[in-house]
Design a protein around this motif. Sequence first.
Motif, PDB file in Angstrom:
ATOM      1  N   GLY A   1       7.201  16.952   1.265  1.00 38.45           N
ATOM      2  CA  GLY A   1       6.107  17.898   1.448  1.00 38.45           C
ATOM      3  C   GLY A   1       4.724  17.294   1.409  1.00 38.45           C
ATOM      4  N   LYS A   2       4.649  15.978   1.176  1.00 37.60           N
ATOM      5  CA  LYS A   2       3.337  15.342   1.140  1.00 37.60           C
ATOM      6  C   LYS A   2       3.453  13.847   1.414  1.00 37.60           C
ATOM      7  CE  LYS A   2      -0.933  14.999  -1.554  1.00 37.60           C
ATOM      8  NZ  LYS A   2      -1.624  15.352  -2.822  1.00 37.60           N
ATOM      9  N   GLY A   3       2.591  13.365   2.261  1.00 36.77           N
ATOM     10  CA  GLY A   3       2.426  11.946   2.523  1.00 36.77           C
ATOM     11  C   GLY A   3       0.955  11.750   2.799  1.00 36.77           C
ATOM     12  N   TYR A   4       0.621  11.322   4.006  1.00 40.43           N
ATOM     13  CA  TYR A   4      -0.781  11.312   4.394  1.00 40.43           C
ATOM     14  C   TYR A   4      -1.301  12.741   4.573  1.00 40.43           C
ATOM     15  CZ  TYR A   4      -1.366   6.296   4.855  1.00 40.43           C
ATOM     16  OH  TYR A   4      -1.498   4.961   4.575  1.00 40.43           O
ATOM     17  N   TYR A   5      -0.389  13.651   4.878  1.00 42.83           N
ATOM     18  CA  TYR A   5      -0.734  15.060   5.042  1.00 42.83           C
ATOM     19  C   TYR A   5       0.185  15.896   4.169  1.00 42.83           C
ATOM     20  CZ  TYR A   5      -3.138  13.345   9.240  1.00 42.83           C
ATOM     21  OH  TYR A   5      -3.962  12.663  10.101  1.00 42.83           O
ATOM     22  N   GLU A   6      -0.187  17.160   3.982  1.00 40.43           N
ATOM     23  CA  GLU A   6       0.664  18.090   3.259  1.00 40.43           C
ATOM     24  C   GLU A   6       1.419  18.963   4.256  1.00 40.43           C
ATOM     25  OE1 GLU A   6      -1.250  20.259   0.181  1.00 40.43           O
ATOM     26  OE2 GLU A   6      -2.152  18.482  -0.738  1.00 40.43           O
ATOM     27  N   TYR A   7       2.690  19.279   3.914  1.00 38.57           N
ATOM     28  CA  TYR A   7       3.565  20.046   4.801  1.00 38.57           C
ATOM     29  C   TYR A   7       4.141  21.235   4.065  1.00 38.57           C
ATOM     30  CZ  TYR A   7       3.195  15.762   7.486  1.00 38.57           C
ATOM     31  OH  TYR A   7       2.691  14.694   8.188  1.00 38.57           O
ATOM     32  N   PRO A   8       4.387  22.331   4.772  1.00 41.73           N
ATOM     33  CA  PRO A   8       4.164  22.536   6.222  1.00 41.73           C
ATOM     34  C   PRO A   8       2.683  22.753   6.534  1.00 41.73           C
ATOM     35  CG  PRO A   8       4.975  24.549   5.216  1.00 41.73           C
ATOM     36  CD  PRO A   8       5.008  23.504   4.123  1.00 41.73           C
TER      37      PRO A   8
ATOM     38  N   ASP B   1       5.537   5.147  -5.366  1.00 41.10           N
ATOM     39  CA  ASP B   1       5.409   5.133  -6.826  1.00 41.10           C
ATOM     40  C   ASP B   1       5.002   6.493  -7.380  1.00 41.10           C
ATOM     41  OD1 ASP B   1       6.099   2.487  -6.800  1.00 41.10           O
ATOM     42  OD2 ASP B   1       4.093   1.708  -7.234  1.00 41.10           O
ATOM     43  N   ASN B   2       4.516   7.366  -6.518  1.00 37.79           N
ATOM     44  CA  ASN B   2       4.109   8.706  -6.924  1.00 37.79           C
ATOM     45  C   ASN B   2       5.091   9.776  -6.456  1.00 37.79           C
ATOM     46  OD1 ASN B   2       1.497   8.042  -8.179  1.00 37.79           O
ATOM     47  ND2 ASN B   2       0.917   7.396  -6.123  1.00 37.79           N
ATOM     48  N   GLY B   3       6.276   9.334  -6.010  1.00 33.93           N
ATOM     49  CA  GLY B   3       7.307  10.280  -5.591  1.00 33.93           C
ATOM     50  C   GLY B   3       7.032  10.969  -4.275  1.00 33.93           C
ATOM     51  N   LEU B   4       6.195  10.364  -3.446  1.00 29.62           N
ATOM     52  CA  LEU B   4       5.822  10.961  -2.171  1.00 29.62           C
ATOM     53  C   LEU B   4       6.476  10.195  -1.026  1.00 29.62           C
ATOM     54  CD1 LEU B   4       2.012  11.502  -2.857  1.00 29.62           C
ATOM     55  CD2 LEU B   4       3.891  13.120  -3.216  1.00 29.62           C
ATOM     56  N   SER B   5       7.146  10.913  -0.133  1.00 28.80           N
ATOM     57  CA  SER B   5       7.841  10.259   0.974  1.00 28.80           C
ATOM     58  C   SER B   5       7.412  10.767   2.335  1.00 28.80           C
ATOM     59  CB  SER B   5       9.358  10.459   0.831  1.00 28.80           C
ATOM     60  OG  SER B   5       9.830   9.829  -0.332  1.00 28.80           O
TER      61      SER B   5
ATOM     62  N   TYR C   1       0.836  -1.205   0.000  1.00 27.32           N
ATOM     63  CA  TYR C   1       0.000   0.000   0.000  1.00 27.32           C
ATOM     64  C   TYR C   1       0.871   1.256   0.000  1.00 27.32           C
ATOM     65  CZ  TYR C   1      -3.748   3.230   1.358  1.00 27.32           C
ATOM     66  OH  TYR C   1      -4.653   4.267   1.396  1.00 27.32           O
ATOM     67  N   LEU C   2       1.877   1.291   0.868  1.00 28.01           N
ATOM     68  CA  LEU C   2       2.757   2.463   0.929  1.00 28.01           C
ATOM     69  C   LEU C   2       3.497   2.666  -0.387  1.00 28.01           C
ATOM     70  CD1 LEU C   2       4.269   2.137   4.523  1.00 28.01           C
ATOM     71  CD2 LEU C   2       2.343   3.554   3.773  1.00 28.01           C
ATOM     72  N   LYS C   3       3.912   1.566  -0.996  1.00 27.03           N
ATOM     73  CA  LYS C   3       4.616   1.667  -2.279  1.00 27.03           C
ATOM     74  C   LYS C   3       3.697   2.230  -3.355  1.00 27.03           C
ATOM     75  CE  LYS C   3       7.169  -1.030  -5.735  1.00 27.03           C
ATOM     76  NZ  LYS C   3       6.336  -0.594  -6.881  1.00 27.03           N
ATOM     77  N   GLU C   4       2.505   1.661  -3.469  1.00 20.90           N
ATOM     78  CA  GLU C   4       1.614   2.031  -4.565  1.00 20.90           C
ATOM     79  C   GLU C   4       1.018   3.426  -4.393  1.00 20.90           C
ATOM     80  OE1 GLU C   4      -1.211  -1.148  -4.786  1.00 20.90           O
ATOM     81  OE2 GLU C   4       0.169  -2.466  -5.890  1.00 20.90           O
ATOM     82  N   HIS C   5       0.707   3.806  -3.164  1.00 24.83           N
ATOM     83  CA  HIS C   5       0.038   5.078  -2.933  1.00 24.83           C
ATOM     84  C   HIS C   5       1.009   6.244  -2.730  1.00 24.83           C
ATOM     85  CE1 HIS C   5      -3.358   2.371  -2.284  1.00 24.83           C
ATOM     86  NE2 HIS C   5      -4.143   3.411  -2.399  1.00 24.83           N
TER      87      HIS C   5
END
Length: 315
Positions: free
Chosen positions: A280-287, A271-275, A264-268
């Motif tokens: 700046g973005k994962g489950y939430y956007e930062y800052p 794979d979309n360049g989100l760490s 799930y973490l890989k696909e969502h």
Amino acid sequence: MPSLHHLTVLGSGVLGGQIAWHSAFHGKTVVVYDISDQALESYRLTQERYAAIYANDLGADADRIAATRQRLSCTTDLPTAVATADLVIEAVPEAPDVKTEVYKEMAGLLPDRTLVATNTSTLLPSDFAAATGRPDRFCALHFATALWAMNFTEIMAHPGTTRETLTAVTEFAVEIGMIPIPVRKEHGGYIVNSWLVPLLNAAQTLVTNGIATPEDVDRTFLVNGARFGPMGMLDMIGMKTAHDVLAFWGDRTGDAQMTANAVYLKEHFLDNGLSGVQTGKGYYEYPGPAYQRPDFLAVPGLDAVPSIVSQALSD
């Protein structure tokens, strides 16, 4: 043994980058090594965020931030990176074969005096001691994410680690403002990850299986006065590290749900360049993630009831 002043950090990711900046902030001369210029450029950009955090949260003035920057250098050349190191802290991806290869490549390049520590979060130092070429001068030194606030580090020996090595590494931890936590026996997961990984895996299971939204998982945690919940923790740890830990232990223990969580973490995300925080973005956007907003834990109005009921009924 003299003070460990010259530090080399292998890996410029979330924790490697934080260890390097924090050590330089406390007066150490630090070289950061990574395998690509792209990774190091990303780290240089991340330093801007650390500078802001240390200024806002720790009250660091402009002169101290400037001095921190001057003590930091970066390179993709491993011989250069370790040439003057008193201590090398390995913070490369949480994959045994990757770590082993790095140690073997580095072994013949180190000065005789150099101590080596792994920042692995779940693996054992004895897994890599032989590959370092200096098992007596090797131990684990595990930091927590957001170490400027979570200022503790776990110190774990393997059977061949000398007292002198542990003494010097523990003194280094104190010198950079860390609370040293001794792990009395070799233990995969150390202390903090022995409870943190099950917590994060359980929280991710709720999201992976569609039982709850990430925000609602965190709400059930934040009502106790915590600064961030499990999904926010995943963002801070970084999706790559979280994925690698879940994938490794899911495979080793035959835990199908843990493996599904890694997928799930890989696909969502990956794979979309989100760490997470780092990008700046994962489950939430930062800052300014949503969980920091004053209304995140507000009691909803009655007009929200139909939506809540529909979610409970999976409409």
